[in-house]
Structures are given as C-alpha cells and as structure tokens.
Design a protein around this motif. Structure first.
Motif, PDB file in Angstrom:
ATOM      1  N   LEU A  54       0.821  -1.210   0.000  1.00 12.60           N
ATOM      2  CA  LEU A  54       0.000   0.000   0.000  1.00 12.60           C
ATOM      3  C   LEU A  54       0.856   1.261   0.000  1.00 12.60           C
ATOM      4  N   VAL A  55       1.924   1.256   0.765  1.00 14.82           N
ATOM      5  CA  VAL A  55       2.817   2.420   0.811  1.00 14.82           C
ATOM      6  C   VAL A  55       3.457   2.643  -0.562  1.00 14.82           C
ATOM      7  N   ILE A  56       3.868   1.569  -1.224  1.00 15.07           N
ATOM      8  CA  ILE A  56       4.470   1.689  -2.554  1.00 15.07           C
ATOM      9  C   ILE A  56       3.452   2.205  -3.562  1.00 15.07           C
ATOM     10  N   LEU A  57       2.217   1.694  -3.517  1.00 17.04           N
ATOM     11  CA  LEU A  57       1.175   2.168  -4.440  1.00 17.04           C
ATOM     12  C   LEU A  57       0.845   3.640  -4.209  1.00 17.04           C
ATOM     13  N   LEU A  58       0.800   4.059  -2.954  1.00 18.95           N
ATOM     14  CA  LEU A  58       0.542   5.468  -2.656  1.00 18.95           C
ATOM     15  C   LEU A  58       1.717   6.345  -3.085  1.00 18.95           C
ATOM     16  N   ALA A  59       2.935   5.809  -3.026  1.00 21.80           N
ATOM     17  CA  ALA A  59       4.105   6.554  -3.505  1.00 21.80           C
ATOM     18  C   ALA A  59       4.033   6.749  -5.021  1.00 21.80           C
ATOM     19  N   ILE A  60       3.603   5.726  -5.732  1.00 19.82           N
ATOM     20  CA  ILE A  60       3.442   5.837  -7.183  1.00 19.82           C
ATOM     21  C   ILE A  60       2.362   6.865  -7.513  1.00 19.82           C
ATOM     22  N   ALA A  61       1.259   6.836  -6.750  1.00 21.51           N
ATOM     23  CA  ALA A  61       0.191   7.823  -6.958  1.00 21.51           C
ATOM     24  C   ALA A  61       0.719   9.232  -6.713  1.00 21.51           C
ATOM     25  N   GLN A  62       1.569   9.394  -5.709  1.00 24.04           N
ATOM     26  CA  GLN A  62       2.122  10.716  -5.427  1.00 24.04           C
ATOM     27  C   GLN A  62       3.065  11.182  -6.537  1.00 24.04           C
ATOM     28  N   ILE A  63       3.817  10.264  -7.105  1.00 24.41           N
ATOM     29  CA  ILE A  63       4.677  10.617  -8.243  1.00 24.41           C
ATOM     30  C   ILE A  63       3.826  11.135  -9.395  1.00 24.41           C
ATOM     31  N   LEU A  64       2.712  10.465  -9.660  1.00 22.47           N
ATOM     32  CA  LEU A  64       1.823  10.902 -10.743  1.00 22.47           C
ATOM     33  C   LEU A  64       1.210  12.267 -10.446  1.00 22.47           C
ATOM     34  N   VAL A  65       0.813  12.509  -9.194  1.00 22.37           N
ATOM     35  CA  VAL A  65       0.245  13.812  -8.816  1.00 22.37           C
ATOM     36  C   VAL A  65       1.282  14.911  -9.033  1.00 22.37           C
ATOM     37  N   HIS A  66       2.506  14.690  -8.603  1.00 24.42           N
ATOM     38  CA  HIS A  66       3.554  15.700  -8.775  1.00 24.42           C
ATOM     39  C   HIS A  66       3.840  15.941 -10.250  1.00 24.42           C
ATOM     40  N   THR A  67       3.859  14.863 -11.024  1.00 23.79           N
ATOM     41  CA  THR A  67       4.144  14.983 -12.448  1.00 23.79           C
ATOM     42  C   THR A  67       3.077  15.804 -13.162  1.00 23.79           C
ATOM     43  N   ILE A  68       1.824  15.562 -12.839  1.00 29.69           N
ATOM     44  CA  ILE A  68       0.731  16.239 -13.536  1.00 29.69           C
ATOM     45  C   ILE A  68       0.499  17.642 -12.984  1.00 29.69           C
ATOM     46  N   CYS A  69       0.414  17.785 -11.666  1.00 30.28           N
ATOM     47  CA  CYS A  69       0.037  19.077 -11.073  1.00 30.28           C
ATOM     48  C   CYS A  69       1.187  20.083 -11.006  1.00 30.28           C
ATOM     49  N   PHE A  70       2.397  19.619 -10.762  1.00 34.76           N
ATOM     50  CA  PHE A  70       3.512  20.547 -10.565  1.00 34.76           C
ATOM     51  C   PHE A  70       4.463  20.615 -11.760  1.00 34.76           C
ATOM     52  N   LEU A  71       4.751  19.479 -12.383  1.00 32.32           N
ATOM     53  CA  LEU A  71       5.673  19.469 -13.517  1.00 32.32           C
ATOM     54  C   LEU A  71       4.966  19.672 -14.849  1.00 32.32           C
ATOM     55  N   HIS A  72       3.641  19.528 -14.859  1.00 33.88           N
ATOM     56  CA  HIS A  72       2.813  19.754 -16.047  1.00 33.88           C
ATOM     57  C   HIS A  72       3.249  18.892 -17.222  1.00 33.88           C
ATOM     58  N   VAL A  73       3.575  17.635 -16.943  1.00 35.04           N
ATOM     59  CA  VAL A  73       3.942  16.702 -17.999  1.00 35.04           C
ATOM     60  C   VAL A  73       2.649  16.129 -18.574  1.00 35.04           C
ATOM     61  N   ASN A  74       2.453  16.329 -19.879  1.00 39.57           N
ATOM     62  CA  ASN A  74       1.282  15.789 -20.560  1.00 39.57           C
ATOM     63  C   ASN A  74       1.648  15.485 -22.003  1.00 39.57           C
ATOM     64  N   THR A  75       0.677  15.001 -22.751  1.00 44.04           N
ATOM     65  CA  THR A  75       0.964  14.610 -24.139  1.00 44.04           C
ATOM     66  C   THR A  75       1.089  15.803 -25.072  1.00 44.04           C
ATOM     67  N   SER A  76       0.576  16.975 -24.687  1.00 51.62           N
ATOM     68  CA  SER A  76       0.614  18.123 -25.595  1.00 51.62           C
ATOM     69  C   SER A  76       1.882  18.962 -25.443  1.00 51.62           C
ATOM     70  N   GLY A  77       2.538  18.922 -24.313  1.00 53.19           N
ATOM     71  CA  GLY A  77       3.728  19.743 -24.088  1.00 53.19           C
ATOM     72  C   GLY A  77       4.901  19.284 -24.941  1.00 53.19           C
ATOM     73  N   GLU A  78       5.468  20.199 -25.710  1.00 43.17           N
ATOM     74  CA  GLU A  78       6.634  19.956 -26.563  1.00 43.17           C
ATOM     75  C   GLU A  78       6.429  18.764 -27.483  1.00 43.17           C
ATOM     76  N   GLY A  79       5.229  18.632 -27.992  1.00 43.82           N
ATOM     77  CA  GLY A  79       4.948  17.568 -28.947  1.00 43.82           C
ATOM     78  C   GLY A  79       4.994  16.180 -28.342  1.00 43.82           C
ATOM     79  N   GLY A  80       4.847  16.050 -27.041  1.00 44.95           N
ATOM     80  CA  GLY A  80       4.866  14.741 -26.393  1.00 44.95           C
ATOM     81  C   GLY A  80       6.244  14.261 -25.993  1.00 44.95           C
ATOM     82  N   TRP A  81       7.294  15.027 -26.303  1.00 42.83           N
ATOM     83  CA  TRP A  81       8.655  14.592 -25.989  1.00 42.83           C
ATOM     84  C   TRP A  81       8.912  14.562 -24.487  1.00 42.83           C
ATOM     85  N   THR A  82       8.301  15.455 -23.748  1.00 45.37           N
ATOM     86  CA  THR A  82       8.486  15.457 -22.296  1.00 45.37           C
ATOM     87  C   THR A  82       7.920  14.188 -21.695  1.00 45.37           C
TER      88      THR A  82
END
Length: 137
Positions: free
Chosen positions: A67-95
């Motif tokens: 459970l701790v590992i799964l919640l850590a993975i969820a937190q990585i995804l939250v940071h990636t999306i909310c703070f780093l703004h990594v998505n498919t549209s940024g820089e043509g998907g290269w990020t």
C-alpha cells in the motif's frame, strides 16, 4: 509593443501584454487551482502511508508495504501532472516520452537489482554460512 508577424522558429515575438515568447512555445503553466489540488493530494498521499506505518492498522506488514508503494506511485503521478505539467501536448509529447523512458530505466534497475540479490542469496555455497557460524568465537 506590437505583435510580430514574422514567426520563424526560435524567433522571439511580443504579445499584446508585452511578454516575449519563442514561437511555438505553449503556456503550460498551471493555475492556482491545479497547484492547490496538487498540494492537497500530496498532503493526503503523505499522511496515509505515515498513518499506515505508525498506527499499524493492518496485521500484515507485506500488505502495508504494498500500500505504501502504491501510494508513492500515486504521489509521483500527482507531482508529475500538477507541478511538472507533464502531458501529451507539451513539446509535442517529448516530455512525456522522456518521463516514460526514465520510468522504464528505473524499473529495469530495481527489478534487475532484486533479481541479482535474490539469486546471489539462493545460489551461495551451502556450507559457507554454517562454517562461518561454527568458526565464530
């Protein structure tokens, strides 16, 4: 400042607000709402594993670790999306592609290390450990 009509790649041009941007640069900055949602999710995803470990509500430590590992993975995804703004549209998907490549390398490193450690432990000479214990003072 007036807006430039010549939009060669890499050339700076001014917008009506006086801000200079390179041609093709998209505004990938998050809003105040996305930062607050990211902060709230990060706080919750930090508090839950802390509670799971400190209060020990689950009798099985292996389940707690999963459970701790799964919640850590969820937190990585939250940071990636909310703070780093990594998505498919940024820089043509290269990020996003670079992010996925990093994840694959991390997975290979972790799985390979666990595999090597398991096989080293399993394939050690059978009498080696007992000989060391018998020879100890």
């Amino acid at each position: 400042m007036s807006a430039s009509t010549d939009h060669a790649d890499g050339e700076l041009h001014a917008h009506s607000g006086g801000e200079l941007h390179a041609h093709g640069e998209e505004h990938g900055h998050g809003s105040k709402k996305s930062y607050l949602v990211g902060f709230a999710l990060s706080a919750v995803l930090t508090a839950i594993p802390f509670w799971l470990v400190m209060a020990a509500p689950l009798a099985n430590p292996g389940l707690t670790a999963v459970l701790v590992i799964l919640l850590a993975i969820a937190q990585i995804l939250v940071h990636t999306i909310c703070f780093l703004h990594v998505n498919t549209s940024g820089e043509g998907g290269w990020t996003l592609l670079a992010y996925v490549f990093t994840g694959v390398l991390l997975l290979i490193t972790i799985c390979g290390s666990l595999w090597i450690m398991y096989h080293l432990n399993t394939n050690m000479m059978p009498g080696m450990m007992s000989a060391q214990v018998g020879a100890a003072p």
